[in-house]
Structure formats: structure tokens, C-alpha cells
Scaffold this active site. Structure first.
Site, PDB file in Angstrom:
ATOM      1  N   HIS A   1      -1.940  22.736  14.872  1.00 26.59           N
ATOM      2  CA  HIS A   1      -3.147  23.540  15.010  1.00 26.59           C
ATOM      3  C   HIS A   1      -2.794  24.939  15.513  1.00 26.59           C
ATOM      4  O   HIS A   1      -1.692  25.189  16.005  1.00 26.59           O
ATOM      5  CB  HIS A   1      -4.131  22.858  15.954  1.00 26.59           C
ATOM      6  CG  HIS A   1      -4.761  21.636  15.373  1.00 26.59           C
ATOM      7  ND1 HIS A   1      -5.798  20.973  15.976  1.00 26.59           N
ATOM      8  CD2 HIS A   1      -4.507  20.941  14.225  1.00 26.59           C
ATOM      9  CE1 HIS A   1      -6.164  19.938  15.237  1.00 26.59           C
ATOM     10  NE2 HIS A   1      -5.385  19.896  14.179  1.00 26.59           N
TER      11      HIS A   1
ATOM     12  N   GLU B   1      -3.684  26.669  18.092  1.00 27.78           N
ATOM     13  CA  GLU B   1      -3.331  26.786  19.504  1.00 27.78           C
ATOM     14  C   GLU B   1      -1.897  26.336  19.748  1.00 27.78           C
ATOM     15  O   GLU B   1      -1.152  26.963  20.517  1.00 27.78           O
ATOM     16  CB  GLU B   1      -4.283  25.945  20.357  1.00 27.78           C
ATOM     17  CG  GLU B   1      -5.741  26.384  20.281  1.00 27.78           C
ATOM     18  CD  GLU B   1      -6.536  25.631  19.227  1.00 27.78           C
ATOM     19  OE1 GLU B   1      -7.727  25.384  19.458  1.00 27.78           O
ATOM     20  OE2 GLU B   1      -5.953  25.298  18.158  1.00 27.78           O
TER      21      GLU B   1
ATOM     22  N   CYS C   1      -9.912  21.344  20.064  1.00 26.93           N
ATOM     23  CA  CYS C   1     -10.232  19.924  19.932  1.00 26.93           C
ATOM     24  C   CYS C   1      -9.870  19.173  21.206  1.00 26.93           C
ATOM     25  O   CYS C   1      -8.966  19.550  21.944  1.00 26.93           O
ATOM     26  CB  CYS C   1      -9.517  19.319  18.727  1.00 26.93           C
ATOM     27  SG  CYS C   1      -7.722  19.430  18.781  1.00 26.93           S
TER      28      CYS C   1
ATOM     29  N   ALA D   1     -17.050  27.012 -24.819  1.00 28.20           N
ATOM     30  CA  ALA D   1     -16.158  26.629 -25.912  1.00 28.20           C
ATOM     31  C   ALA D   1     -16.822  26.989 -27.238  1.00 28.20           C
ATOM     32  O   ALA D   1     -18.029  27.256 -27.304  1.00 28.20           O
ATOM     33  CB  ALA D   1     -15.856  25.129 -25.871  1.00 28.20           C
TER      34      ALA D   1
ATOM     35  N   ARG E   1     -10.187  25.247  -5.493  1.00 34.30           N
ATOM     36  CA  ARG E   1      -9.953  23.833  -5.210  1.00 34.30           C
ATOM     37  C   ARG E   1      -9.285  23.664  -3.854  1.00 34.30           C
ATOM     38  O   ARG E   1      -9.635  22.765  -3.075  1.00 34.30           O
ATOM     39  CB  ARG E   1      -9.068  23.221  -6.303  1.00 34.30           C
ATOM     40  CG  ARG E   1      -9.663  23.269  -7.694  1.00 34.30           C
ATOM     41  CD  ARG E   1      -8.634  22.867  -8.747  1.00 34.30           C
ATOM     42  NE  ARG E   1      -9.182  22.954 -10.096  1.00 34.30           N
ATOM     43  CZ  ARG E   1      -8.459  22.833 -11.198  1.00 34.30           C
ATOM     44  NH1 ARG E   1      -7.144  22.623 -11.110  1.00 34.30           N
ATOM     45  NH2 ARG E   1      -9.030  22.916 -12.395  1.00 34.30           N
TER      46      ARG E   1
ATOM     47  N   THR F   1     -15.704  15.666 -19.026  1.00 31.22           N
ATOM     48  CA  THR F   1     -14.666  16.683 -18.844  1.00 31.22           C
ATOM     49  C   THR F   1     -13.275  16.060 -18.906  1.00 31.22           C
ATOM     50  O   THR F   1     -12.350  16.632 -19.488  1.00 31.22           O
ATOM     51  CB  THR F   1     -14.869  17.400 -17.495  1.00 31.22           C
ATOM     52  OG1 THR F   1     -16.106  18.110 -17.523  1.00 31.22           O
ATOM     53  CG2 THR F   1     -13.744  18.385 -17.211  1.00 31.22           C
TER      54      THR F   1
ATOM     55  N   ASP G   1     -11.036  17.515 -21.860  1.00 29.48           N
ATOM     56  CA  ASP G   1     -10.004  18.463 -21.452  1.00 29.48           C
ATOM     57  C   ASP G   1      -8.751  17.818 -20.885  1.00 29.48           C
ATOM     58  O   ASP G   1      -7.712  18.474 -20.797  1.00 29.48           O
ATOM     59  CB  ASP G   1     -10.575  19.433 -20.404  1.00 29.48           C
ATOM     60  CG  ASP G   1     -11.736  20.247 -20.941  1.00 29.48           C
ATOM     61  OD1 ASP G   1     -11.816  20.419 -22.178  1.00 29.48           O
ATOM     62  OD2 ASP G   1     -12.567  20.703 -20.141  1.00 29.48           O
TER      63      ASP G   1
ATOM     64  N   ARG H   1      -1.505  23.841  -8.003  1.00 31.53           N
ATOM     65  CA  ARG H   1      -0.252  24.369  -8.556  1.00 31.53           C
ATOM     66  C   ARG H   1       0.091  25.736  -7.971  1.00 31.53           C
ATOM     67  O   ARG H   1       0.323  26.702  -8.682  1.00 31.53           O
ATOM     68  CB  ARG H   1      -0.327  24.429 -10.093  1.00 31.53           C
ATOM     69  CG  ARG H   1      -0.646  23.084 -10.728  1.00 31.53           C
ATOM     70  CD  ARG H   1      -0.526  23.124 -12.234  1.00 31.53           C
ATOM     71  NE  ARG H   1      -1.522  23.930 -12.904  1.00 31.53           N
ATOM     72  CZ  ARG H   1      -2.778  23.561 -13.118  1.00 31.53           C
ATOM     73  NH1 ARG H   1      -3.222  22.387 -12.674  1.00 31.53           N
ATOM     74  NH2 ARG H   1      -3.602  24.357 -13.763  1.00 31.53           N
TER      75      ARG H   1
ATOM     76  N   GLY I   1     -18.571  18.576 -16.171  1.00 31.02           N
ATOM     77  CA  GLY I   1     -19.015  19.528 -17.186  1.00 31.02           C
ATOM     78  C   GLY I   1     -20.429  20.007 -16.990  1.00 31.02           C
ATOM     79  O   GLY I   1     -20.994  19.970 -15.889  1.00 31.02           O
TER      80      GLY I   1
END
Length: 350
Positions: free
Chosen positions: A48, A50, A73, A160, A182, A194, A198, A205, A283
């Protein structure tokens, strides 16, 4: 160094790293007006803020003031309590920007510090610290993940061509920014369609990101087979169906009459299992369900400078009776990213 200046530095540090589902936290240690240690929470499971700052400061932490963007915490998780570490290091004073609404903390860190005789102040640059930590704070206060919708489309809203060709509508910079969302949220959700169309990996990545996001797959009918990229590689997968559970983490939820899941039940289940942020990527039907139900906190729309003329739209929902029934949003930010536009919206009730 003033309290505001030191906390502003801690807020800047808090913006670094990819700690989801944990909070963003920055810490600065100041002794005799000089910064002797600083740190931020880099990734979930790592030290953390701290702890990083205290390790950097060493013996110079004794008698120092600690500036922390979120209440330290007070419970044992994957790391020891930060409030306990500050006490052991001998700091004289702790300035906290925002109290942690997590029930495991929620004032416990401040109480532990004060019980040890340490002076504690709460509220310095609270608004600035709140903005940095929006995902985590909103999730803890509402007991559901912060939901961000994300889509990439053409100028006329298509994702598309009628043939299904879609790679690539937006440029590489926009696609990379979308993948980093993400990491920001810590979890990404798509529907069965989806995955079938796809075959996405739904990973980030990026070498800066230690933990790949939780991948949530909605398949009410339980029709997906295992030979899909999303079920491979690093990171957890939560496959949600009406009853078929095969892998660790699979969940069975009841399906409504319209063929979809109860989104409140889904979000509650994700939150109970540690998810604080959720990026809904598609989707079109899945995005439409979240939009219609009002279960979204932000929309990130990447728009490419090309018109496709026809083909599927980025969102699909039930027909509206009147314009007054349409979900409304306010534009918060416009950013040029390569040749594309990145539009960020927030829901509004009027």
C-alpha cells in the site's frame, strides 16, 4: 510545506498505478518541511501507499506528518494494516483527505491512530481525492460496482459493416485507450454474442498492468462452448448463465421473462465477490440493457472519422414511445486521440 501542498502531491501520486479492485491511494511523509518518503498503491496485492512511503523514509518517518488520500486501512487483508504501520513508525500526525467508506475500515483507521496518541485531521483536499478514487468510493457507498459503458463506432454510430467486418473502425491509439479502461475498472463484461462473433481475449496487454481484469461473460442460455479465447490465459473469468457452472467462478443466476438477467442481482453478486468497477463493452443488446435500466455511471464512446452507411449500431434497445422516455446524458469531456474522438458522458435525469 503546507498541508494543501503536501496533500496535492499525494493526490498526484494516487493517480498512478492500476490497483483495481482496490482504491487509488497516495501518501507523502513530511518532516521539518521536507518530503522524506512518498508512495502510491501500484497494484492489487502489492504494498500500500503508506508502506511504500514508510520504507522510503526509514527512521526519518519518526516525528513526521503523513498525508494520505484515503483513510489508512485498519484490517488485515493481503497486506498488514497501514494504520498499524504508521503507529509503529512513530509519525506524529496524519492528515487524511477522505474517510474510507469500506465497512472493513470506515473510521477504524482514524480511531486506531488517535488511540495511539497520533493527531489526525480529515478533509484536506477531499474533493480532489474523491475524483481520483471515484470507482472505489462509489462502489463502497452504493454496494455495487461503478459501471462504465464503452463502445467504438463510426460517425453514423455503426460498429461493423453488414458483412460483419469491423477490424478496425478506430485507430490503434483509441483501441489501446479502450483496453486501459479495463485495467482502470478491474473487470470487463460482454454478452454471449460478442464472444461468438469477435472471440475477444478481453485482456489489457500492457506491461504496466500487473493484474489482468476479471472477465465477465453473460450467457443466459448457457450456449457457449469452452473453445474461446476469453476462457484462456491469465486472469479470472466469471461465466454467468441460467444454471450451467463448469469452471471455478462460474455463477448461476435466474433469467427474466425477457431473456436477460436482473442487472441489480448481477451487480450485487459481483460486488459481494470483490468487484468495484465494471467496464461493459458489449454487444449492442447488453449495452442497451444497462442503458435502459439506468445502471451506468459513465459512457466512454470512441468515434472514428468514417461513415459506414449501414450495419449494426453500437447500442440496441426497445423502441421508445416518446422522446421524453429516452435516457439522457451530459457530455463531460471531449478528447482527440489520433484521428478519433473520445467522448465521455455522464447520466442525467433532466
Amino acid at each position: 510545506m503546507t498541508d494543501s501542498a503536501a496533500m496535492a502531491r499525494a493526490v498526484r501520486l494516487a493517480r498512478r498505478g492500476w490497483p483495481a479492485p482496490n482504491p487509488h491511494v497516495g501518501c507523502v511523509l513530511v518532516r521539518d518541511g521536507v518530503v522524506v518518503g512518498e508512495g502510491w498503491h501500484e497494484f492489487a496485492g502489492g504494498p500500500h501507499a503508506e508502506a511504500v512511503a514508510l520504507r522510503q523514509a526509514g527512521e526519518r518517518a519518526r516525528g513526521a506528518t503523513a498525508y494520505v488520500t484515503l483513510e489508512p486501512c485498519s484490517h488485515h487483508g493481503r497486506t498488514p494494516p497501514c494504520a498499524e504501520a504508521l503507529v509503529a513508525a512513530g509519525v506524529d500526525r496524519v492528515v487524511v483527505a477522505v474517510q474510507d467508506p469500506n465497512p472493513k475500515v470506515d473510521g477504524g483507521g482514524v480511531s486506531m491512530l488517535r488511540h495511539a496518541g497520533i493527531e489526525v485531521e480529515v478533509g484536506c483536499l477531499a474533493n480532489e481525492a474523491e475524483r481520483v478514487n471515484e470507482r472505489f468510493l462509489a462502489a463502497m457507498r452504493r454496494e455495487r460496482p461503478f459501471v462504465a459503458l464503452k463502445a467504438a463506432c463510426s460517425l453514423d454510430g455503426r460498429i461493423a459493416l453488414p458483412s460483419g467486418e469491423s477490424r478496425w473502425i478506430t485507430g490503434e491509439r483509441a483501441r489501446r485507450a479502450g483496453r486501459m479502461l479495463r485495467a482502470e475498472m478491474g473487470a470487463v463484461l460482454v454478452g454471449r454474442g460478442t464472444v461468438e462473433t469477435d472471440d475477444p481475449a478481453l485482456t489489457v496487454r500492457d506491461r504496466r498492468v500487473r493484474n489482468e481484469p476479471l472477465r465477465v461473460i453473460l450467457d443466459p442460455g448457457g450456449r457457449l462452448g469452452p473453445a474461446k479465447r476469453v476462457f484462456e490465459g491469465a486472469g479470472w473469468v466469471r461465466y454467468v448463465s441460467s444454471g450451467r457452472t463448469v469452471r471455478p467462478g462460474d455463477r448461476a443466476l435466474p433469467v427474466r421473462a425477457d431473456g436477460g438477467f436482473d442487472l441489480d442481482a448481477l451487480l450485487a453478486d459481483l460486488f459481494q465477490h470483490g468487484t468495484t468497477g465494471l467496464l461493459v463493452e458489449g454487444g449492442a443488446v447488453t449495452l442497451g440493457r444497462f442503458l435502459e435500466a439506468g445502471r451506468w455511471d459513465r459512457l466512454d464512446l470512441f468515434v472514428a472519422p468514417k461513415a459506414l452507411g449501414s450495419g449494426p449500431a453500437w447500442v440496441e434497445a426497445r423502441a421508445l414511445a416518446t422522446l421524453a422516455d429516452a435516457p439522457r446524458a451530459r457530455l463531460e469531456r471531449v478528447r482527440r486521440i489520433g484521428d478519433d474522438l473520445w467522448l465521455r458522458y455522464r447520466p442525467t435525469s433532466s
